[in-house]
Design a protein around this motif. Sequence first.
Motif, PDB file in Angstrom:
ATOM      1  N   GLU A  67      -4.265   0.254   7.129  1.00 45.38           N
ATOM      2  CA  GLU A  67      -4.319   1.637   6.383  1.00 45.38           C
ATOM      3  C   GLU A  67      -5.489   2.238   7.284  1.00 45.38           C
ATOM      4  O   GLU A  67      -5.383   3.488   7.047  1.00 45.38           O
ATOM      5  CB  GLU A  67      -4.985   1.106   5.005  1.00 45.38           C
ATOM      6  CG  GLU A  67      -3.801   0.388   4.079  1.00 45.38           C
ATOM      7  CD  GLU A  67      -4.600  -0.087   2.996  1.00 45.38           C
ATOM      8  OE1 GLU A  67      -3.680   0.069   1.824  1.00 45.38           O
ATOM      9  OE2 GLU A  67      -5.429  -1.040   2.886  1.00 45.38           O
ATOM     10  N   GLN A  68      -6.401   1.618   7.576  1.00 42.03           N
ATOM     11  CA  GLN A  68      -7.699   2.246   8.482  1.00 42.03           C
ATOM     12  C   GLN A  68      -7.039   2.930   9.511  1.00 42.03           C
ATOM     13  O   GLN A  68      -7.582   3.953  10.007  1.00 42.03           O
ATOM     14  CB  GLN A  68      -8.549   1.216   8.723  1.00 42.03           C
ATOM     15  CG  GLN A  68      -9.384   0.686   7.724  1.00 42.03           C
ATOM     16  CD  GLN A  68     -10.148  -0.499   7.789  1.00 42.03           C
ATOM     17  OE1 GLN A  68     -10.142  -1.001   8.997  1.00 42.03           O
ATOM     18  NE2 GLN A  68     -10.747  -1.295   6.986  1.00 42.03           N
ATOM     19  N   GLU A  69      -6.291   2.588  10.240  1.00 44.48           N
ATOM     20  CA  GLU A  69      -5.502   3.009  11.474  1.00 44.48           C
ATOM     21  C   GLU A  69      -4.738   4.265  11.120  1.00 44.48           C
ATOM     22  O   GLU A  69      -4.977   5.316  11.868  1.00 44.48           O
ATOM     23  CB  GLU A  69      -4.739   2.007  12.492  1.00 44.48           C
ATOM     24  CG  GLU A  69      -4.499   2.609  13.651  1.00 44.48           C
ATOM     25  CD  GLU A  69      -3.823   1.593  14.472  1.00 44.48           C
ATOM     26  OE1 GLU A  69      -3.055   1.878  15.348  1.00 44.48           O
ATOM     27  OE2 GLU A  69      -3.873   0.250  14.224  1.00 44.48           O
ATOM     28  N   ARG A 106      -3.463   7.867  -3.361  1.00 40.52           N
ATOM     29  CA  ARG A 106      -3.269   6.428  -3.581  1.00 40.52           C
ATOM     30  C   ARG A 106      -2.020   6.315  -4.655  1.00 40.52           C
ATOM     31  O   ARG A 106      -2.688   6.541  -5.646  1.00 40.52           O
ATOM     32  CB  ARG A 106      -4.199   5.222  -3.340  1.00 40.52           C
ATOM     33  CG  ARG A 106      -3.785   4.027  -3.720  1.00 40.52           C
ATOM     34  CD  ARG A 106      -4.823   2.955  -3.448  1.00 40.52           C
ATOM     35  NE  ARG A 106      -4.993   2.874  -1.813  1.00 40.52           N
ATOM     36  CZ  ARG A 106      -5.968   1.997  -1.186  1.00 40.52           C
ATOM     37  NH1 ARG A 106      -6.682   1.511  -2.063  1.00 40.52           N
ATOM     38  NH2 ARG A 106      -5.790   2.148   0.102  1.00 40.52           N
ATOM     39  N   SER A 141       1.022  -1.257  -0.061  1.00 41.43           N
ATOM     40  CA  SER A 141       0.151   0.119   0.070  1.00 41.43           C
ATOM     41  C   SER A 141       0.906   1.319   0.276  1.00 41.43           C
ATOM     42  O   SER A 141       1.714   1.483   0.874  1.00 41.43           O
ATOM     43  CB  SER A 141      -0.856  -0.132   1.244  1.00 41.43           C
ATOM     44  OG  SER A 141      -1.635   1.264   1.283  1.00 41.43           O
ATOM     45  N   GLN A 164      -5.051  -4.067   5.470  1.00 40.45           N
ATOM     46  CA  GLN A 164      -6.429  -3.173   5.498  1.00 40.45           C
ATOM     47  C   GLN A 164      -6.570  -2.466   6.881  1.00 40.45           C
ATOM     48  O   GLN A 164      -6.605  -1.362   6.965  1.00 40.45           O
ATOM     49  CB  GLN A 164      -7.591  -4.126   5.091  1.00 40.45           C
ATOM     50  CG  GLN A 164      -7.726  -4.451   3.857  1.00 40.45           C
ATOM     51  CD  GLN A 164      -9.048  -5.020   3.485  1.00 40.45           C
ATOM     52  OE1 GLN A 164      -9.962  -4.937   4.225  1.00 40.45           O
ATOM     53  NE2 GLN A 164      -9.018  -5.718   2.282  1.00 40.45           N
ATOM     54  N   ARG A 165      -6.256  -3.095   7.746  1.00 36.71           N
ATOM     55  CA  ARG A 165      -6.401  -2.509   9.509  1.00 36.71           C
ATOM     56  C   ARG A 165      -5.537  -1.574   9.657  1.00 36.71           C
ATOM     57  O   ARG A 165      -5.842  -0.493  10.138  1.00 36.71           O
ATOM     58  CB  ARG A 165      -6.321  -3.618  10.360  1.00 36.71           C
ATOM     59  CG  ARG A 165      -6.607  -3.214  11.928  1.00 36.71           C
ATOM     60  CD  ARG A 165      -7.022  -4.372  12.535  1.00 36.71           C
ATOM     61  NE  ARG A 165      -6.246  -5.561  12.658  1.00 36.71           N
ATOM     62  CZ  ARG A 165      -5.210  -5.609  13.522  1.00 36.71           C
ATOM     63  NH1 ARG A 165      -4.684  -4.670  14.703  1.00 36.71           N
ATOM     64  NH2 ARG A 165      -4.311  -6.673  13.272  1.00 36.71           N
ATOM     65  N   ARG A 190      -6.475  12.074  10.265  1.00 36.14           N
ATOM     66  CA  ARG A 190      -7.773  12.784  10.368  1.00 36.14           C
ATOM     67  C   ARG A 190      -7.562  13.419  11.511  1.00 36.14           C
ATOM     68  O   ARG A 190      -7.757  14.688  11.948  1.00 36.14           O
ATOM     69  CB  ARG A 190      -9.045  12.028  10.260  1.00 36.14           C
ATOM     70  CG  ARG A 190      -9.284  11.624   8.943  1.00 36.14           C
ATOM     71  CD  ARG A 190     -11.016  11.116   8.893  1.00 36.14           C
ATOM     72  NE  ARG A 190     -11.283   9.841   9.850  1.00 36.14           N
ATOM     73  CZ  ARG A 190     -11.208   8.789   9.542  1.00 36.14           C
ATOM     74  NH1 ARG A 190     -10.646   8.417   8.411  1.00 36.14           N
ATOM     75  NH2 ARG A 190     -11.271   7.589  10.189  1.00 36.14           N
ATOM     76  N   ALA A 239      -5.387   5.977   8.351  1.00 40.11           N
ATOM     77  CA  ALA A 239      -6.321   7.211   8.016  1.00 40.11           C
ATOM     78  C   ALA A 239      -6.818   7.926   9.174  1.00 40.11           C
ATOM     79  O   ALA A 239      -7.070   9.119   9.027  1.00 40.11           O
ATOM     80  CB  ALA A 239      -7.430   6.460   7.033  1.00 40.11           C
ATOM     81  N   ALA A 240      -7.361   7.039   9.966  1.00 39.62           N
ATOM     82  CA  ALA A 240      -7.761   7.633  11.424  1.00 39.62           C
ATOM     83  C   ALA A 240      -6.909   8.533  12.141  1.00 39.62           C
ATOM     84  O   ALA A 240      -7.189   9.869  12.540  1.00 39.62           O
ATOM     85  CB  ALA A 240      -8.464   6.506  12.207  1.00 39.62           C
TER      86      ALA A 240
END
Length: 812
Positions: A700-702, A722, A615, A697-698, A708, A704-705
């Motif tokens: 990537e999500q962490e 991306r 990623s 994926q987890r 923010r 992104a959070a």
Amino acid sequence: MFFPNPHAARRAYDAELQSLLSLSEGRAAGQRLAGWPGVSAQPTTAWSLPGLAQALGIAQLTIKDESRRSVLGSFKALGAPNALVKLVQRRFGKAGWSGTELLAGRHAEALSGFTVISATDGNHGRALAAAAQSVGCRCVIVLHAHVSAEREQAIAAYGAEIVRIRGNYDDSVTEAARLAREQGWEVVSDTSYEGYEEVPRDVMQGYGLIAAELLAGLDPADACPWTHVILQGGVGGLAAGLVSGFWDRFGAGRPCVIVVEPEQADCLLQSAIAGRPARAAGSVDSVMAGLACGEASPLAWRFLLPAVDAFMTVSDTQAEAAMRLLADGPHGDVPLVAGESGVAGLAALQRLAARPSERQAVGLDAGARVLLISTEGATAPGVYAGIVGRTAAHVQAAQRDWLRRAGLSQERLMQRLEAHAALGAIEGGGVCRLALTDADRQGRDQLVHWMRELGLEVRVDGIGNIFGIRAGRTQAAPVMTGSHIDTVATGGRYDGIYGVMAGLEVVRWLNEHGIELARPLVVAAFSNEEGVRFQPDMMGSLVHAGGLPLQQALDTVGIDGLRCGDELARIGYAGDLPCGSLRPHAFVELHIEQGPVLEAEGACIGAVQDLQGISWQEFRFTGQSNHAGTTPMHLRRDAGYCAAAVAVFVRELARRYGGSQVATAGAVQLHPNLINVIAARATVAVDLRNTDEATLQRAEQELAAYVRQLCEAESVTVQTRRLARFEPVRFDAGLVRLIEDCAGARGHRTRRMSSGAGHDAQMMARICPAAMIFVPSAGGISHNPREHTEPADLLRGANVLLDALLTLAGQG
């Protein structure tokens, strides 16, 4: 004795027989047994013996080596297990159990009261016992008086209960049938009798996989690769399983088929004379234990009567001499381990070659291309050593030594690598050959020149991928190898280019040894693998695999502001071959590890089983420029800090996740990039990798959070882009095992491993079975002028590649 069969016919395959045995049924048996450790996931090796062929006065001799089929050491690993699975499925039809489930033992508890029984001379019983142990059912084996204690122990080792009787093989068949009737057990025999055909049919369907492997990839218009096929007799099951495949595929154009038996166990020859199933004329006892049968299988005979052109017998003495001949390799051929029954075909061929009348009767002339099946290895090690004069392990060691001597030239491989490293050379011994630069053009020109020197047809596709194509005997899907020739700005001299140069050396070796492969062989050099100048990386192979539209790739703008398609045209490598039109049968990529694992563990070869998902994301923060000395910390909108915070966060994330998770903030840009000015804009590129998609994926999500929350806390804005996203790849399990087998045959210590770097093989895995071979990197250093791999390690990897390609492309 030699008997031309007057009942042999040249006609289309009979529909009734085709409903029982066919190539499709052979392939189905392979799928049924897939995943069972008892059989190899790859086709067994078909060895070419040109020296012996010349000595026998024929054009070509191929021996398919079934000793490598299984740890059981014989072709029988296909028959009894296939029959057992189908038998259980019939008896427990409502359960809907698959072959994979059964052989994995998932229903062992339900099958604990199910018992199978069979008579055997050794290999069939051993295969049935092994399959029964995997399935979880009980197995009883009846052995006659002539079966050696060594063979009995080999069967009992798989948990079978042994029943010993007096008499011969046919007596043991009778006893097994009697016990089954009395106890309510199921007979799993490779010979049929009145009212008993389903299981022998299933056994023969398993043997049909051998023919399916030999004929895989042929186009409908192709003639048979062999003019003559010599098969072992016995009760006729193996011969029927293979004859059916050749008859099914070629009809009236089938090859000349010859069946051979021990002279004292000639039930098939006597059947041919009588025109119906008959008993052997001799004592039946033979050193060729697997063929020591007194009565033909009526079901098998239905296939053999019209499709076998001649029946013949050989003596035990002739078989023993053939064992020694193969073990010695006296004509410069590879030494082979073949057991007593396994050499019957060679003994028959030697006899035919020495007798002009018999040779003429079957058309065995100087242009003959002969196929033999070595049905077993040293399944009785003591017997083998007594006949050959040394153990199977000694012969295997000689084979490894032959393979080393008959392998590629280290000097020539290094010469190619050194010559190519001079193109784009930089200080310190490294290479800078960014994609589609003038240095890359020089590298491409040199590669194309070498390909044409080797007689390869050179094709270039629309994204600039270069393919050197060596024609095969058929137009089947090609086997492909290769990698890339572009580098990073401060690259080494082995990354990528090693796999391409090794592919060229394989082609040179094939040419020099006059070896014609069944499938075409393609050496590929994919464009822009590194992704330094144009993103994403692995661009050429991604376009080839259909994962990136060609026009989108051509419109990519590089770090220097130039368009990919324009640069491709400028250097003369905007080709006309449609992207993706070369769809391989399999792809094997040879590469340096670029990591420290192999060196640290003392392993020579890495069999790469999976590759990390990648990623790539870019975060562009926008804050406010201000004076570094007059702006209080709590009033700052510092984009530079945000970039730094992301770099720290992803490092801590990787440490927290552990396992295969890695994370890198590899590129940071600040504006205005002055020491005393708070950055108004900052760009940070993040590389996350993991072999598990859910974990990636987890992560990537962490991330992104976190970004923010960071923007809210620091009063900045962010644009997220991306750059690349590739899921983890699990390479083809059969190819991984093949690489391990090839390395093991050469005596190399092998390690299964993951790749942390992206490679072209991960893109090719989208469209064909793919795998990778790694060799050690000194100090784990790569993408660095100090990148180094010892020449001996480079040669080892190249020879494993050679062996794998020979197997996949069909040597012989």
